[in-house]
Motif scaffolding. Structure first.
Motif, PDB file in Angstrom:
ATOM      1  N   ALA A 157      48.351  18.497  69.341  1.00 52.91           N
ATOM      2  CA  ALA A 157      46.974  18.630  68.869  1.00 52.91           C
ATOM      3  C   ALA A 157      45.960  18.706  70.006  1.00 52.91           C
ATOM      4  O   ALA A 157      44.765  18.843  69.758  1.00 52.91           O
ATOM      5  CB  ALA A 157      46.623  17.454  67.956  1.00 52.91           C
ATOM      6  N   ALA A 158      46.405  18.652  71.263  1.00 54.87           N
ATOM      7  CA  ALA A 158      45.500  18.558  72.406  1.00 54.87           C
ATOM      8  C   ALA A 158      44.534  19.740  72.458  1.00 54.87           C
ATOM      9  O   ALA A 158      44.910  20.885  72.175  1.00 54.87           O
ATOM     10  CB  ALA A 158      46.306  18.486  73.695  1.00 54.87           C
ATOM     11  N   VAL A 159      43.290  19.445  72.827  1.00 52.95           N
ATOM     12  CA  VAL A 159      42.286  20.500  73.025  1.00 52.95           C
ATOM     13  C   VAL A 159      41.581  20.354  74.367  1.00 52.95           C
ATOM     14  O   VAL A 159      40.721  21.170  74.691  1.00 52.95           O
ATOM     15  CB  VAL A 159      41.245  20.500  71.889  1.00 52.95           C
ATOM     16  N   ASN A 160      41.915  19.323  75.148  1.00 48.38           N
ATOM     17  CA  ASN A 160      41.290  19.163  76.459  1.00 48.38           C
ATOM     18  C   ASN A 160      41.587  20.389  77.316  1.00 48.38           C
ATOM     19  O   ASN A 160      42.737  20.820  77.437  1.00 48.38           O
ATOM     20  CB  ASN A 160      41.807  17.896  77.137  1.00 48.38           C
ATOM     21  N   HIS A 161      40.569  20.952  77.929  1.00 49.10           N
ATOM     22  CA  HIS A 161      40.750  22.224  78.632  1.00 49.10           C
ATOM     23  C   HIS A 161      41.734  22.108  79.777  1.00 49.10           C
ATOM     24  O   HIS A 161      42.457  23.059  80.090  1.00 49.10           O
ATOM     25  CB  HIS A 161      39.391  22.735  79.135  1.00 49.10           C
ATOM     26  N   LYS A 162      41.818  20.941  80.410  1.00 46.42           N
ATOM     27  CA  LYS A 162      42.744  20.787  81.536  1.00 46.42           C
ATOM     28  C   LYS A 162      44.186  20.782  81.053  1.00 46.42           C
ATOM     29  O   LYS A 162      45.065  21.380  81.698  1.00 46.42           O
ATOM     30  CB  LYS A 162      42.411  19.494  82.302  1.00 46.42           C
TER      31      LYS A 162
ATOM     32  N   VAL B 285      40.092  28.603  82.952  1.00 43.96           N
ATOM     33  CA  VAL B 285      39.890  27.591  81.913  1.00 43.96           C
ATOM     34  C   VAL B 285      39.953  26.194  82.521  1.00 43.96           C
ATOM     35  O   VAL B 285      39.207  25.291  82.111  1.00 43.96           O
ATOM     36  CB  VAL B 285      40.946  27.760  80.801  1.00 43.96           C
ATOM     37  N   TYR B 286      40.802  25.985  83.518  1.00 41.36           N
ATOM     38  CA  TYR B 286      40.869  24.674  84.169  1.00 41.36           C
ATOM     39  C   TYR B 286      39.637  24.426  85.033  1.00 41.36           C
ATOM     40  O   TYR B 286      39.021  23.353  84.983  1.00 41.36           O
ATOM     41  CB  TYR B 286      42.124  24.566  85.035  1.00 41.36           C
ATOM     42  N   LEU B 287      39.258  25.409  85.836  1.00 39.72           N
ATOM     43  CA  LEU B 287      38.281  25.176  86.899  1.00 39.72           C
ATOM     44  C   LEU B 287      36.832  25.320  86.467  1.00 39.72           C
ATOM     45  O   LEU B 287      35.955  24.630  87.000  1.00 39.72           O
ATOM     46  CB  LEU B 287      38.555  26.121  88.068  1.00 39.72           C
ATOM     47  N   LEU B 288      36.542  26.239  85.552  1.00 41.75           N
ATOM     48  CA  LEU B 288      35.136  26.546  85.281  1.00 41.75           C
ATOM     49  C   LEU B 288      34.323  25.328  84.832  1.00 41.75           C
ATOM     50  O   LEU B 288      33.215  25.112  85.339  1.00 41.75           O
ATOM     51  CB  LEU B 288      35.028  27.675  84.265  1.00 41.75           C
ATOM     52  N   PRO B 289      34.797  24.502  83.881  1.00 44.62           N
ATOM     53  CA  PRO B 289      33.983  23.332  83.535  1.00 44.62           C
ATOM     54  C   PRO B 289      33.734  22.410  84.730  1.00 44.62           C
ATOM     55  O   PRO B 289      32.637  21.848  84.864  1.00 44.62           O
ATOM     56  CB  PRO B 289      34.829  22.631  82.458  1.00 44.62           C
ATOM     57  N   LEU B 290      34.735  22.271  85.612  1.00 46.58           N
ATOM     58  CA  LEU B 290      34.547  21.436  86.793  1.00 46.58           C
ATOM     59  C   LEU B 290      33.560  22.066  87.762  1.00 46.58           C
ATOM     60  O   LEU B 290      32.711  21.390  88.345  1.00 46.58           O
ATOM     61  CB  LEU B 290      35.897  21.214  87.485  1.00 46.58           C
TER      62      LEU B 290
END
Length: 662
Positions: free
Chosen positions: A49-54, A120-125
């Motif tokens: 069910a995970a939705v965390n982008h990392k 998807v991993y880096l952009l929010p950071l």
């Protein structure tokens, strides 16, 4: 921009606007509450069910790299078959499946998806936020991609893999010349992967436009974010063309339409126009993220901001526009008007200019800096050599007379790999070494990294440079064997030996990555001394990315000088406070200036994106065997989507409390 005043100008019904303050420390109660709120649930069900982008991005990266290894093994078998004339390692039918699966894997299951996964991993950071936009849609895109790739390799294991090339030209791919279900599975794989790419493009565009940290105006976002934003817009315009082409192909085969049947008023050349309208921009869908990687790596190891930021952004946008005017570059052997071909020749040469602008800006950055030759920078420098050579052969192929001579020869194979591996894989390896400590909290071995680079650089050139000569000597593409005495024997043997070196380099990279997970040196938050926001948080990042949303004052926030002596030499961060810690609340900002705009409550983890992806998979695969699957398969999709978007009472109560304020 006055950040304090901007933070207080919140429109809408938000009663308690966020305010500026120092962020909570990692061990504070507020930080612990944020981590608990943004963490995915434990256990197998929580993993699904995970939705965390990392978490989703890590799965994307691992999955695409597995497909990369699988595609590389297919290529390795082909090189073994071609090492000596008259070899009988594989027969013609299996060889056709091998080169079709290899090309389809690298282009559709590795090159574009892995770039989107890293984004998807880096952009929010990088942008100073806690999540990508539409986190459930992001999870759905991963599951769709995974099921499409597994379907293709399942039919390969069953001996029913597609065998008409990764571009699936008609009439060869039509019902008359390709009976059975092989091409149908290929066409549906296109639908899977391109749907996933379109969804990820929507996620990237919305994240970059609306979820930037306050103060991060468009002229302050990192060049990697610009590269991915431009790439996402290209995906929106390019992918529908190939999805339309594959859908019309499968209706020709299964329903009896005649889009590509000249006897019934169709046009076989229409397939080439539709496919290459996607196919040539796809080269730049792979290439532009690689440029973004370099624009992050080079300033860090040159110890100075990028030279010519505005010119770099304009070059990225110009490349995207010109990329859509080159598709006939691949069709010079087709009976098209000669005057029309001349325009595409000019466009093919013109697109080298924005790429050259970026290369000169990187060279200027390196020449004016204090260079630190670490492994990520070595891969960046290797990119210069490989891509320039690939670009030169691209200029050669833009000439219609030369293209007609070497069309469908190994010269084109060499050019393609110099452009794609030079423009994508070298920067990608550099990016892995650069951001690995951020993802895992540990550094990769520098010594193994240098061996990895030199083996890959030497092996690549030994493998693919001889193919230029093979093409000039007349060796055609897609032949499973050849006779002795044609002058191809030695060059093919050398190319095969080079493939062994590439395989050794890839194995060394895997060993380095796995070994460093446990035994790598601890990285700390910013082991490279970089200037962008992803290095302002812990390594690996906490579930919420940032315990307090930073406010940005420049293009390189970590390199901004301290404002007062009390800062103690640390970056002059102010932070956004006032966001709820007990629910997934984010701050949305305006598109141009990144002024605070809205407080948005993000959805919790749920199993329904996975269930929806399974329902879509059943529809796609079922439609290969009967058109009625589209009708009956829509019912479980509707049920799954209804459950996905059905509001939960607890979430609704939280939203109402946030709207009413304290």
């Amino acid at each position: 921009m006055n950040d304090e005043r901007a933070m207080q100008q919140q429109p809408g019904r938000t009663p308690a606007p966020p305010h500026l303050k120092d962020g909570p420390g990692p061990g504070s109660p507020e930080a612990a509450a944020l981590d608990a709120t943004w963490r995915d649930p434990p256990g197998l069900l929580g993993w699904l069910a995970a939705v965390n982008h990392k978490a989703i991005a890590r799965r994307f990266i691992v999955t695409t790299f597995c497909f990369f290894v699988a595609g590389g093994l297919l290529a390795f078998v082909m090189r073994l078959q071609l090492a000596r004339p008259g070899a009988r390692l594989v027969g013609p039918d299996l060889y056709n499946q091998l080169f079709t699966m290899h090309g389809s894997t690298m282009m559709f299951l590795f090159a574009v998806p892995v770039m989107q996964a890293v984004a998807v991993y880096l952009l929010p950071l990088m942008l100073g936020t806690r999540s990508v936009a539409f986190p459930r849609l992001n999870a759905f895109a991963y599951w769709i991609f995974l099921f499409g790739g597994l379907m293709l390799y399942a039919v390969f294991a069953l001996g029913a893999a597609p065998d008409v090339g990764w571009f699936s030209y008609v009439p060869l791919a039509g019902p008359d010349y390709s009976p059975g279900k092989r091409t149908d599975f290929w066409a549906q794989m296109i639908t899977f992967t391109e749907l996933s790419a379109l969804l990820e493009a929507i996620v990237v565009i919305t994240t970059v436009f609306k979820l930037r940290a306050p103060g991060m105006a468009l002229n302050r976002i990192p060049l990697f974010a610009w590269a991915m934003l431009v790439t996402a817009f290209m995906v929106l315009f390019a992918m529908p063309a190939v999805m339309l082409a594959s859908t019309t192909l499968i209706t020709d085969r299964l329903v009896g339409t005649h889009f590509y049947n000249p006897a019934e008023g169709g046009d076989a050349v229409l397939w080439q126009h539709l496919f290459w309208f996607f196919g040539h921009p796809e080269v730049y869908l792979i290439f532009l993220p690689g440029l973004g990687f370099l624009s992050a790596i080079i300033p860090t190891f040159a110890r100075r901001p990028i030279f010519g930021y505005t010119a770099m952004v304009l070059a990225l946008i110009a490349t995207a526009f010109l990329a859509f005017g080159l598709w006939v570059h691949h069709m010079f052997a087709v009976n098209l008007p000669e005057l029309g071909k001349s325009f595409f020749t000019a466009a093919s040469m013109l697109i080298a200019i924005p790429s050259a602008v970026q290369i000169f800006c990187w060279i200027a950055t390196l020449c004016s800096g204090r260079i630190d030759f670490k492994t990520p920078l070595l891969f960046a420098l290797g990119f210069f050599f490989i891509l320039v050579l690939g670009g030169l052969t691209g200029i050669m192929l833009a000439s219609v007379p030369l293209d007609l001579q070497v069309h469908d020869s190994y010269f084109v194979v060499a050019h393609l790999h110099y452009v794609l591996i030079g423009g994508a894989v070298f920067p990608l390896f550099g990016a892995f070494y650069y951001w690995y400590p951020k993802i895992t909290g540990r550094l990769m071995s520098e010594r193994l990294g240098r061996w990895n680079f030199w083996l890959f650089f030497v092996g690549f050139n030994v493998t693919f440079f001889p193919m230029h000569l093979l093409g000039l000597r007349g060796m055609p593409r897609r032949v499973y064997t050849y006779q002795a005495g044609l002058g191809w024997d030695t060059l093919n043997l050398v190319a095969t030996l080079g493939s062994w070196v590439i395989a050794l380099s890839a194995l060394l990279f895997v060993v380095n990555a796995l070994r460093s997970l446990r035994r790598g040196a601890p990285a700390g938050p910013n082991p490279w001394g970089a200037g962008t926001l992803e290095w302002a948080t812990e390594s690996p990042p906490p579930p919420c990315n940032f315990h307090a949303i930073p406010v940005v004052h420049g293009r390189d926030p970590l390199w901004e000088p301290p404002r007062t002596a009390a800062d103690g030499g640390q970056p002059p961060f102010t932070h956004v406070g006032g966001l709820a810690a007990h629910t997934r609340e984010l701050l949305a900002t305006t598109v141009l200036d990144a002024r605070p705009d809205l407080r948005v409550n993000f959805p919790d983890p749920t199993i329904w994106p996975l269930v929806s992806a399974l329902a879509v998979t059943v529809l796609f695969i079922g439609s290969i065997f009967t058109p009625w699957a589209v009708v009956w398969g829509s019912i479980p999709i509707a049920i799954a989507l209804t459950a996905w978007f059905w509001p939960r009472r607890a979430e609704t109560a939280v939203h109402l409390r946030l709207e009413q304020g304290p």
